[in-house]
Design a protein around this motif. Structure first.
Motif, short mmCIF file in Angstrom:
data_model
loop_
_atom_site.label_atom_id
_atom_site.label_comp_id
_atom_site.label_asym_id
_atom_site.label_seq_id
_atom_site.Cartn_x
_atom_site.Cartn_y
_atom_site.Cartn_z
N ASP A 65 -8.45 3.44 -1.09
CA ASP A 65 -9.36 3.39 0.07
C ASP A 65 -10.46 2.36 -0.13
N GLU A 74 0.84 -1.20 0.00
CA GLU A 74 0.00 0.00 0.00
C GLU A 74 0.87 1.25 0.00
N LYS A 101 -21.15 0.38 -1.87
CA LYS A 101 -20.21 0.22 -0.75
C LYS A 101 -20.77 0.82 0.54
N TYR A 133 -9.27 -1.19 0.40
CA TYR A 133 -9.09 -1.56 1.81
C TYR A 133 -10.36 -1.32 2.65
N LYS A 134 -11.48 -1.10 1.94
CA LYS A 134 -12.79 -0.91 2.58
C LYS A 134 -12.82 0.28 3.54
N ARG A 135 -12.01 1.29 3.25
CA ARG A 135 -12.06 2.54 4.03
C ARG A 135 -13.01 3.49 3.30
N TYR A 136 -14.28 3.16 3.37
CA TYR A 136 -15.25 3.83 2.50
C TYR A 136 -15.46 5.31 2.81
N LYS A 137 -15.33 5.69 4.08
CA LYS A 137 -15.49 7.11 4.43
C LYS A 137 -14.33 7.93 3.86
N ASP A 138 -13.12 7.39 3.96
CA ASP A 138 -11.95 8.06 3.35
C ASP A 138 -12.11 8.12 1.84
N ALA A 139 -12.62 7.02 1.28
CA ALA A 139 -12.82 6.97 -0.17
C ALA A 139 -13.81 8.05 -0.61
#
Length: 205
Positions: A157, A131, A193, A160-166
């Motif tokens: 993002d 990463e 997502k 890595y399932k960091r959906y809020k960051d995405a």
């Protein structure tokens, strides 16, 4: 003849264009653009070995061309996805080397940096995935093109399932780009997502 072949290529009449390019190469051997077009035609038919051969010739005769190194690495990467995993692992070094070479030759080559982001994210850590490395090229993209940079960061993002960051990154990309691509990425994030139909509908409006 070359101009006619090129016109056919641009009209996506690849079979006719291929025949003319091959004939033209008999009279003008090593005509770079014809070889490149033949590589592109092979790639469009997923004939990766043929595409690799054409791009290999080009990168050998033009070692300072970022574009040829990128196309060679790209064709290798597509072949790696179509063969068994053991064979694919053996190709990774060559693919990475080609992309890194292209990136070093052209500090503003967007496609190469995207390829490196995807390569480092999709590869398992044990065979070179990272990463941190992907983020480095996302940052380089941000310096060249804000839209691509935020899309790349959003891509990482999402992976890595960091959906809020995405959401933060893809929203920035869409606010700048306002394109079909930025819309599609953000809409998919909201709908599939984050499972937020309200945001998806608001975006559609």
């Amino acid at each position: 003849m070359f101009e006619k072949a090129e016109k056919l290529f641009k009209e996506k009449k690849y079979t006719e264009a291929k025949g003319l390019f091959e004939t033209y190469l008999k009279s003008v051997p090593n005509h770079q653009k014809s070889i490149e077009y033949l590589g592109d035609i092979a790639g469009s038919s997923k004939m990766w070995d043929v595409a690799i051969e054409h791009y290999k010739k080009l990168k050998i005769s033009n070692p300072n061309s970022a574009n040829y190194w990128f196309k060679y690495g790209g064709a290798m990467g597509m072949k790696a996805k179509s063969v068994n995993k053991f064979k694919a692992v053996g190709m990774i070094d060559d693919i990475e080397t080609a992309f890194l070479k292209a990136a070093s030759l052209d500090k503003k080559h967007i496609e190469t940096r995207w390829a490196l982001v995807i390569l480092y994210i999709e590869l398992p850590g044990i065979i070179g995935g990272s990463e941190k490395k992907a983020a480095k090229y996302a940052d380089e993209l941000l310096a060249i093109s804000k839209v691509d940079g935020y899309l790349a960061k959003g891509y990482i993002d999402v992976y890595y399932k960091r959906y809020k960051d995405a959401e933060v990154n893809l929203l920035k990309a869409h606010q700048i780009g306002k394109s079909a691509t930025t819309y599609a990425k953000l809409y998919d994030l909201y709908l599939n997502k984050l499972k937020d139909k309200t945001k998806a509908l608001n975006l559609k409006k």
